[in-house]
Design a protein around this motif. Structure first.
Motif, mmCIF file in Angstrom:
data_model
loop_
_atom_site.group_PDB
_atom_site.id
_atom_site.type_symbol
_atom_site.label_atom_id
_atom_site.label_comp_id
_atom_site.label_asym_id
_atom_site.label_seq_id
_atom_site.Cartn_x
_atom_site.Cartn_y
_atom_site.Cartn_z
ATOM 1 N N VAL A 158 0.854 -1.186 0.000
ATOM 2 C CA VAL A 158 0.000 0.000 0.000
ATOM 3 C C VAL A 158 0.888 1.233 0.000
ATOM 4 O O VAL A 158 1.876 1.298 0.740
ATOM 5 N N ASP A 159 0.558 2.219 -0.828
ATOM 6 C CA ASP A 159 1.271 3.495 -0.827
ATOM 7 C C ASP A 159 0.839 4.285 0.409
ATOM 8 O O ASP A 159 -0.356 4.546 0.592
ATOM 9 N N VAL A 160 1.782 4.656 1.261
ATOM 10 C CA VAL A 160 1.424 5.302 2.527
ATOM 11 C C VAL A 160 0.798 6.680 2.321
ATOM 12 O O VAL A 160 0.078 7.177 3.199
ATOM 13 N N PHE A 203 -3.753 0.495 -2.804
ATOM 14 C CA PHE A 203 -2.865 -0.597 -3.178
ATOM 15 C C PHE A 203 -2.048 -0.214 -4.407
ATOM 16 O O PHE A 203 -2.548 0.455 -5.330
ATOM 17 N N VAL A 204 -0.803 -0.629 -4.407
ATOM 18 C CA VAL A 204 0.090 -0.356 -5.535
ATOM 19 C C VAL A 204 -0.228 -1.334 -6.651
ATOM 20 O O VAL A 204 -0.371 -2.535 -6.417
ATOM 21 N N ARG A 205 -0.325 -0.822 -7.870
ATOM 22 C CA ARG A 205 -0.578 -1.659 -9.039
ATOM 23 C C ARG A 205 0.715 -1.855 -9.823
ATOM 24 O O ARG A 205 1.562 -0.950 -9.888
ATOM 25 N N HIS A 213 10.985 2.352 -2.319
ATOM 26 C CA HIS A 213 11.349 1.990 -3.689
ATOM 27 C C HIS A 213 11.113 3.197 -4.587
ATOM 28 O O HIS A 213 9.982 3.722 -4.645
ATOM 29 N N ASN A 214 12.169 3.642 -5.245
ATOM 30 C CA ASN A 214 12.086 4.777 -6.176
ATOM 31 C C ASN A 214 11.429 6.004 -5.539
ATOM 32 O O ASN A 214 10.573 6.663 -6.144
ATOM 33 N N GLY A 215 11.835 6.292 -4.302
ATOM 34 C CA GLY A 215 11.342 7.483 -3.624
ATOM 35 C C GLY A 215 9.959 7.350 -3.023
ATOM 36 O O GLY A 215 9.436 8.312 -2.447
ATOM 37 N N ARG A 216 9.349 6.186 -3.123
ATOM 38 C CA ARG A 216 8.013 5.965 -2.553
ATOM 39 C C ARG A 216 8.119 5.020 -1.361
ATOM 40 O O ARG A 216 8.982 4.138 -1.320
#
Length: 486
Positions: free
Chosen positions: A307-309, A314-316, A360-363
């Motif tokens: 999940v993106d905080v 949810f991350v796709r 991951h990649n700044g996320r």
């Protein structure tokens, strides 16, 4: 003769034919029927025919044997062949004859005459009634639009419950409702439909069918805000009594000392409206003490997904990988220490992390399980006891009985009538799911095949395609409460 189809006219004709066939003798200027010839006719007249049917005094559809004499129901009793009630009936069902033959029951159309305060009516024909209603409906649609017509119906016990939506969809109005629907059952059906894709665990609504399965391995059950011994004594109440007699332990969460609470191993007389706090405490205790079914949680829930905080979504895969399927999900793979697409339903090549925070990649991502744990963290047993006015030791005792499965948690209408109604339904889904009490013998959260002669709604399809999207958008409350547009 089928007395269930006997009308007054056909009865009169059959009686006349019977009299005409009886030998007669002239005696003292009068016509007297032969007593011997008439005797069989009298026996036929008083013959009792038993018709198998179902009670519709509530939504439980208990099996009924209706005793019919001379075209009139004279007795009702439970049908022992009906597996859910085994011949039992409640007082409401047994008093159905009173409703059927009540002198004030409407038997034909009536139209008001005079002013409302006079309360005067006259009988009209069905043709006149239908024509009057149809003309007013069409006039209203022409002047103000179809959405100006607002329709309602009785509750789920109404056999024609789905017919109103069919009529409204064809007529063109999106505004129909069942009184109390949003405060009775809808929160549960919404949450279970979205989170599980199957029916709720409501006993009174015939959803928790496992309790009726002979020799079910169910070892315990939880009645949360539901009282089957009151709401469906012949069906659910009887089934739970049988389970207790076979040794199943039970927990009842209810401020009232209901019959089920009086017979429970643990009764939690909760402070009304604090159910979600108690559910969060149950979830926290189960997670903290590793009582959950890890294999089921990993392979059959969305808790391992990332999940993106920031967005809480949810991350796709297509967000991270070019050309990836946007309908799948992403997990954090322990083997590669990197995000990976999880092929539904499972990929043995991956080793997903159930818990953790990852960058991951700044996320920044967290697993669904991590976010669930964080959401429950403030709700210790002591905190829940304080909020809910309960004994901490009894709360833990109830959790342990629930964890000693196979088991199931049945949620009732009580939580539907509070502002956090959907959250309570979601809590019940989570509790059943993390324990793995899903579609296994002895559990309540299951999708059994339909056992009726016709699936629900098949006799009156809703005709949803007949309602244009532009009309659906006009539904009262539809913009504010998105779930009501379903």
């Amino acid at each position: 003769m089928d007395l269930s189809k006997l009308t007054r006219r056909s009865f009169t004709k059959s009686l006349a034919a019977a009299v005409g066939s009886v030998p007669a003798a002239k005696l003292g200027g009068g016509l007297v029927r032969d007593a011997k010839a008439q005797a069989p006719q009298a026996a036929d007249k008083d013959e009792v025919k038993i018709v198998k049917t179902c009670c519709r005094a509530c939504i439980h559809n208990c099996g009924v044997l209706a005793h019919v004499r001379n075209g009139r129901v004279v007795k009702l009793e439970g049908n022992p062949e009906y597996p859910m009630t085994k011949g039992a009936m409640c007082l409401k069902g047994l008093s159905g004859i009173n409703a059927l033959y009540h002198p004030n029951r409407n038997k034909y159309p009536m139209i008001r005459v005079g002013s409302k305060d006079e309360n005067k009516w006259k009988r009209i024909s069905w043709e006149e009634a239908i024509d009057t209603i149809a003309r007013k409906l069409m006039d209203t649609r022409a002047k103000y639009g179809a959405e100006a017509v607002f329709c309602s119906t009785g509750g789920g016990g109404n056999p024609a419950f789905r017919s109103i939506s069919r009529f409204c969809n064809i007529f063109g109005t999106p505004n129909w409702y069942e009184p109390g629907c949003a405060q009775c059952y809808l929160p549960r059906t919404l949450a279970y439909g979205i989170m599980y894709g199957g029916p709720s665990t409501s006993i009174a609504d015939e959803s928790a069918l496992e309790i009726y399965v002979p020799n079910t391995p169910m070892k315990s059950f939880v009645c949360w805000g539901t009282d089957p011994s009151y709401s469906c004594p012949a069906g659910g109440g009887r089934a739970l009594a049988d389970l207790r007699a076979r040794g199943a332990r039970s927990v009842v969460i209810d401020p009232r000392l209901t019959p089920d609470a009086a017979r429970a191993d643990v009764w939690l007389p909760i402070r009304p409206g604090t159910d979600v706090a108690l559910m969060l405490a149950w979830i926290k205790y189960i997670i903290d003490n590793d009582m959950y079914d890890k294999d089921f949680v990993m392979k059959w829930t969305n808790l391992p997904y990332l999940v993106d905080v920031k967005t809480k979504m949810f991350v796709r895969p297509n967000e991270l990988f070019d050309g990836a399927n946007p309908k799948e999900y992403v997990v954090w793979d322990a083997k590669t220490n990197a995000p990976k697409t999880m092929k539904y339903p499972w990929d043995d090549a991956l080793d997903p992390k159930l818990e953790g925070t990852f960058k991951h990649n700044g996320r920044t991502f967290k697993t669904g399980f991590t976010m669930l744990r964080e959401q429950c963290e403030p709700y210790t047993i002591e905190k829940a006891a304080e909020i809910c006015w309960l004994d901490p030791k009894k709360i833990v005792e109830g959790i342990k009985i629930f964890a000693d499965g196979p088991s199931g948690l049945s949620l009732g209408v009580a939580t539907d009538q509070f502002p956090n109604s959907v959250e309570a339904a979601m809590g019940s889904v989570i509790l059943n799911s993390i324990m793995g009490y899903v579609e296994k013998p002895g559990t309540m959260m299951q999708r059994f095949p339909n056992g009726g002669t016709a699936p629900a709604g098949s006799l009156a399809p809703r005709a949803q395609k007949c309602l244009p999207p532009s009309q659906l958008a006009k539904r009262l409350g539809g913009r504010e409460f998105k779930g009501l547009l379903q």
